[in-house]
Every structure is written in structure tokens, then in C-alpha cells.
Design a protein around this motif. Structure first.
Motif, short mmCIF file in Angstrom:
data_model
loop_
_atom_site.label_atom_id
_atom_site.label_comp_id
_atom_site.label_asym_id
_atom_site.label_seq_id
_atom_site.Cartn_x
_atom_site.Cartn_y
_atom_site.Cartn_z
N CYS A 82 0.84 -1.20 0.00
CA CYS A 82 0.00 0.00 0.00
C CYS A 82 0.88 1.26 0.00
CB CYS A 82 -0.90 0.03 1.23
SG CYS A 82 -2.13 -1.29 1.28
N ASP A 83 0.40 2.28 -0.69
CA ASP A 83 1.07 3.58 -0.67
C ASP A 83 0.53 4.45 0.47
OD1 ASP A 83 2.55 3.12 -3.17
OD2 ASP A 83 0.57 3.21 -4.09
N LEU A 84 -0.75 4.29 0.77
CA LEU A 84 -1.42 5.06 1.82
C LEU A 84 -2.42 4.16 2.53
CD1 LEU A 84 -2.25 7.79 3.24
CD2 LEU A 84 -3.88 8.10 1.36
N ILE A 85 -2.36 4.14 3.86
CA ILE A 85 -3.38 3.47 4.67
C ILE A 85 -4.06 4.53 5.53
CG2 ILE A 85 -3.84 1.78 6.50
CD1 ILE A 85 -1.42 0.19 5.52
N VAL A 86 -5.37 4.54 5.50
CA VAL A 86 -6.16 5.47 6.31
C VAL A 86 -6.95 4.64 7.33
CG1 VAL A 86 -7.89 7.31 6.28
CG2 VAL A 86 -6.36 7.01 4.32
N CYS A 87 -6.67 4.87 8.61
CA CYS A 87 -7.41 4.19 9.68
C CYS A 87 -7.56 5.19 10.81
CB CYS A 87 -6.67 2.94 10.15
SG CYS A 87 -7.60 1.97 11.36
N ARG A 88 -8.76 5.74 10.96
CA ARG A 88 -8.95 6.89 11.84
C ARG A 88 -10.06 6.65 12.86
NH1 ARG A 88 -10.60 11.51 9.10
NH2 ARG A 88 -9.29 12.87 10.38
N ASN A 89 -9.75 7.00 14.11
CA ASN A 89 -10.74 6.98 15.20
C ASN A 89 -11.33 5.59 15.44
OD1 ASN A 89 -10.38 9.83 15.33
ND2 ASN A 89 -11.79 10.05 13.62
N VAL A 90 -10.47 4.59 15.29
CA VAL A 90 -10.88 3.20 15.52
C VAL A 90 -10.03 2.55 16.61
CG1 VAL A 90 -11.10 0.91 14.49
CG2 VAL A 90 -11.71 2.92 13.16
N LEU A 91 -8.72 2.75 16.51
CA LEU A 91 -7.81 2.03 17.41
C LEU A 91 -7.90 2.52 18.85
CD1 LEU A 91 -4.58 1.42 15.31
CD2 LEU A 91 -6.75 0.19 15.34
N ILE A 92 -8.53 3.66 19.09
CA ILE A 92 -8.72 4.13 20.47
C ILE A 92 -9.56 3.15 21.29
CG2 ILE A 92 -8.44 6.60 20.06
CD1 ILE A 92 -11.48 6.83 19.82
N TYR A 93 -10.28 2.27 20.63
CA TYR A 93 -11.14 1.31 21.34
C TYR A 93 -10.43 0.00 21.66
CZ TYR A 93 -14.65 4.62 19.80
OH TYR A 93 -15.36 5.78 19.58
N PHE A 94 -9.17 -0.15 21.18
CA PHE A 94 -8.42 -1.37 21.40
C PHE A 94 -7.47 -1.24 22.58
CE2 PHE A 94 -9.71 -1.76 16.98
CZ PHE A 94 -10.01 -3.10 16.85
N THR A 95 -7.06 -2.37 23.11
CA THR A 95 -6.03 -2.37 24.16
C THR A 95 -4.70 -1.92 23.56
OG1 THR A 95 -5.37 -4.66 23.72
CG2 THR A 95 -7.16 -4.30 25.33
N GLU A 96 -3.76 -1.54 24.42
CA GLU A 96 -2.44 -1.10 23.95
C GLU A 96 -1.73 -2.22 23.19
OE1 GLU A 96 -1.19 2.01 23.99
OE2 GLU A 96 -3.20 2.50 24.75
N GLU A 97 -1.89 -3.45 23.67
CA GLU A 97 -1.24 -4.59 23.00
C GLU A 97 -1.81 -4.80 21.59
OE1 GLU A 97 -2.62 -4.63 26.00
OE2 GLU A 97 -0.91 -4.90 27.34
N ALA A 98 -3.13 -4.72 21.47
CA ALA A 98 -3.76 -4.89 20.17
C ALA A 98 -3.38 -3.76 19.22
CB ALA A 98 -5.28 -4.97 20.32
N LYS A 99 -3.33 -2.53 19.74
CA LYS A 99 -2.94 -1.38 18.91
C LYS A 99 -1.52 -1.56 18.36
CE LYS A 99 -4.09 2.06 21.75
NZ LYS A 99 -4.27 3.45 22.24
N GLU A 100 -0.62 -1.96 19.22
CA GLU A 100 0.77 -2.14 18.77
C GLU A 100 0.85 -3.19 17.67
OE1 GLU A 100 5.03 -3.65 20.61
OE2 GLU A 100 3.63 -2.59 21.93
#
Length: 259
Positions: free
Chosen positions: A198-216
Motif C-alpha cells: 500500500c502507498d497510503l493506509i487510512v485508519c482513523r478513530n478506531v484504534l482508540i477502542y483497542f487495548t495497547e497490545e492490540a494497537k501495537e
């Protein structure tokens, strides 16, 4: 609820492949308990039995569980940076035909916004956005392309005029020429393979709901999915504190470059 939430999480994973252990528990449990109470069910085990046998209730559960708050051009100043600085950078690095992934795309506002922005630089028949979400019901809504006036509030007027048909005072339908530029796919960020190169990935205002381990874990997978020097665009509440540990460097506010 009077019975075992840990067992409930295991049952839900087997039934839906959604791993509730990767979400912040207090927030998710409150949401789930409210839905169970709404249906006058008094235990987690009874609710699992209910959604096994009732597709409507199953779909409601998945939709309730996943976060589907989305509007066109959310945080407009960031979209202006995307247009004025990020897109020129990407085309100088990778050419005009970019591979763009809108991850956790919800009701489609974000990938359709990307298409409209790119239409200022390219003909529509040269634009293709991959858009994914875990919620099949929400993807169906995205493919329908029907939105209320509040969703369009932040969108440049030129796009509303050019690419939407007004249905009534509060409803608009996005034109088919924009819809054809987006390929919607069902995808679970926690377990499914990611698109590559991918050249650009857009993922916004979603990962705030995950644990720190899942986010990483997700950020590392995003990094693997990007070409070297590709860009990750995150939400205004999701600034990455130490991007170098995940293979990124800060490029602009809320934009990170793969190093």
C-alpha cells in the motif's frame, strides 16, 4: 449479568471471530450489557443462544459491538493537509496510480471522501480504493451510499453539488460514478491478512477502542502492509507516541511515514 463474562468472550470468538479480549473491557462490557438488557435476556449464555438462532439479533449485536461513527471529511484541516502535502509527496514517490486502503471504513464516508479528493487530480476511472470493515451490515449500508445531511456537513460544497443526488430535505445519495471507485471487503483487523504494497493506509478513530497490545500489533501490521516511505493516516485522538518503535516516523501531525 449474573454469569461468566470470560466464558462469554470465548463463545463470542467461536461464533463471530471477534476477539473481545483485544477491546477495552469496561467500555465493551457496558455496551454489550445494555444490548442484552434491551432484549430482556438475563444471562450471557442465554444471549449467545439467542444470537445463534436469530440472524437479526446477531447482526444487531455485531453492529452494536463495532464502532460506526463516521462523517465525510472528519477533521477537515487534516484532509487539507492530505490534499496539499501528502498526495503530492505520494505521487512524487510512487506515481499517480496509488494503492490506498481505508481500514475500518464504517459507513463508507472515508473511502468516498478519498475518491472525491483524488478526483481533483485524476479521472475517476483511474481511482480505486480498498475499503474494509468487520461489520457486514455496515458494509451493505456503505455500498448503498445513502447519507443524512449531518454526515455531509464538513464536505466541500463542490463535492456535494457534483457527486450527490438530493433525495429529500435530509437525505442524499452518492453517485454511482464515485461508488464504482471503491471495493468494499469484509475484514477483521485482529485476524485477517492485510493488503500488501500500500502507498497510503487510512485508519482513523478506531484504534482508540483497542487495548495497547492490540494497537501495537495492528500498527506493526500496517507498517508491513505499506511500501517503504508509504504513509499511515490516523485519527485526531490517535497520535503515536513513539512511532520509531513501530517502524514509522512522524511526517505531519497524524501522518506517519514508514522508515
Amino acid at each position: 449479568m449474573i454469569d461468566n463474562y470470560e466464558k462469554f468472550k470465548e463463545q463470542i470468538f467461536r461464533l463471530t471471530t471477534i476477539d473481545l479480549n483485544s477491546y477495552k473491557e469496561k467500555q465493551m462490557k457496558r455496551r454489550i450489557d445494555a444490548l442484552i438488557t434491551k432484549h430482556n435476556i438475563n444471562s450471557y449464555s442465554s444471549f449467545v443462544d439467542a444470537i445463534k438462532n436469530d440472524k437479526v439479533m446477531y447482526d444487531e449485536f455485531v453492529t452494536n459491538l463495532t464502532i460506526n461513527v463516521s462523517v465525510f471529511y472528519s477533521n477537515r484541516e487534516q484532509w487539507q493537509i492530505l490534499e496539499r502535502e501528502i498526495y503530492p509527496y505520494l505521487t512524487s514517490q510512487f506515481g499517480k496510480k496509488l494503492k490506498i486502503w481505508s481500514a475500518a471504513c464504517s459507513t463508507g464516508d472515508e473511502p468516498y471522501s478519498l475518491v472525491m479528493l483524488l478526483s481533483k487530480f485524476l479521472p475517476l476511472n483511474q481511482i480505486k480504493i480498498i475499503a474494509t470493515d468487520i461489520d457486514k451490515q455496515i458494509l451493505e449500508k456503505a455500498q448503498c451510499g445513502l447519507y443524512n445531511d449531518k454526515s455531509l456537513k464538513g464536505l466541500p460544497k463542490e463535492f456535494v453539488t457534483k457527486y450527490f443526488t438530493k433525495i429529500n430535505d435530509r437525505s442524499y445519495k452518492i453517485n454511482d460514478e464515485i461508488k464504482r471507485c471503491v471495493e468494499f471487503r469484509n475484514h477483521n483487523l485482529l485476524k485477517d491478512p492485510y493488503p500488501d504494497s500500500c502507498d497510503l493506509i487510512v485508519c482513523r478513530n478506531v484504534l482508540i477502542y483497542f487495548t495497547e497490545e492490540a494497537k501495537e500489533d495492528i500498527y506493526k501490521k500496517f507498517n508491513n502492509s505499506l511500501k517503504k516511505e508509504g504513509i499511515l493516516f490516523v485519527g485526531s485522538t490517535e497520535q503515536i507516541i513513539q512511532p520509531q518503535t513501530l517502524g514509522f516516523e512522524s511526517f505531519k501531525s497524524f501522518f506517519y511515514k514508514k522508515i
